[in-house]
Motif scaffolding. Sequence first.
Motif, short mmCIF file in Angstrom:
data_model
loop_
_atom_site.label_atom_id
_atom_site.label_comp_id
_atom_site.label_asym_id
_atom_site.label_seq_id
_atom_site.Cartn_x
_atom_site.Cartn_y
_atom_site.Cartn_z
N GLY A 1 -23.75 -9.96 18.40
CA GLY A 1 -24.45 -9.55 19.62
C GLY A 1 -25.93 -9.83 19.50
N TYR A 2 -26.68 -9.46 20.53
CA TYR A 2 -28.12 -9.66 20.54
C TYR A 2 -28.83 -8.33 20.74
CZ TYR A 2 -27.18 -14.62 21.05
OH TYR A 2 -26.74 -15.89 20.84
N PHE A 3 -29.92 -8.15 19.98
CA PHE A 3 -30.76 -6.97 20.14
C PHE A 3 -32.15 -7.45 20.54
CE2 PHE A 3 -33.82 -3.81 18.76
CZ PHE A 3 -33.26 -2.66 19.28
N GLY A 4 -32.73 -6.76 21.55
CA GLY A 4 -34.08 -7.10 21.99
C GLY A 4 -34.58 -6.05 22.96
N GLN A 5 -35.65 -6.38 23.65
CA GLN A 5 -36.26 -5.44 24.60
C GLN A 5 -36.06 -5.93 26.03
OE1 GLN A 5 -38.19 -2.52 23.75
NE2 GLN A 5 -37.28 -2.85 21.75
N ASP B 1 -26.76 -15.30 28.45
CA ASP B 1 -27.75 -14.87 29.45
C ASP B 1 -28.53 -13.66 28.94
OD1 ASP B 1 -27.25 -16.84 31.40
OD2 ASP B 1 -25.55 -15.71 32.19
N TRP B 2 -27.85 -12.77 28.23
CA TRP B 2 -28.55 -11.63 27.63
C TRP B 2 -29.57 -12.12 26.60
CZ3 TRP B 2 -29.55 -7.03 29.18
CH2 TRP B 2 -28.67 -6.37 30.03
N ASN B 3 -29.18 -13.10 25.81
CA ASN B 3 -30.10 -13.66 24.82
C ASN B 3 -31.38 -14.15 25.50
OD1 ASN B 3 -31.09 -14.74 22.35
ND2 ASN B 3 -30.17 -16.72 22.83
N ALA C 1 -35.35 -11.33 21.47
CA ALA C 1 -33.92 -11.24 21.15
C ALA C 1 -33.64 -11.83 19.78
CB ALA C 1 -33.10 -11.98 22.21
N LYS C 2 -32.81 -11.10 19.04
CA LYS C 2 -32.37 -11.63 17.76
C LYS C 2 -30.87 -11.39 17.62
CE LYS C 2 -33.74 -7.62 15.02
NZ LYS C 2 -34.48 -7.19 13.84
#
Length: 135
Positions: A93-97, A77-79, A85-86
């Motif tokens: 994990g995922y990193f994004g804005q 869901d975070w993705n 998201a990457k």
Amino acid sequence: MAAAAALLTFAAPKPTDESRRFPLPNRVDTQVIENHLLGKSFMPGGTLAHYKRGKIEYSMFIAKMPTPQDAAFLLLDWNKALTGAKLAPSFGGYFGQDSGRPVFAFAKGVWVAGVVGLAEKDADLAARTLAAHLD
């Protein structure tokens, strides 16, 4: 239909204060959020910690799920929720804005956790420190 009604009437237990799991250096305060951590409809309640290092302010969050599988599914869901998201393959994990703020979200066992407000490299380091405090 009855199953859907049963799900709607299910009330999640109030989250436990997990402040002890957050790193102490630069921590300003913590709060227990009853539900929708970080304002996300898919997130349960959890604990949010605020940090300040010089002029840099950021937050860390943790939420305990019933099973590791639940935590892994919630990470998806975070993705979807993060813009750009990457996947961080070395961390899982995922990193994004999120609304213009950088977010790094990850799962570790039954925990969904993350760092808000730091650039990717700094968030990765902070997330590793947080992950070391989760059992």
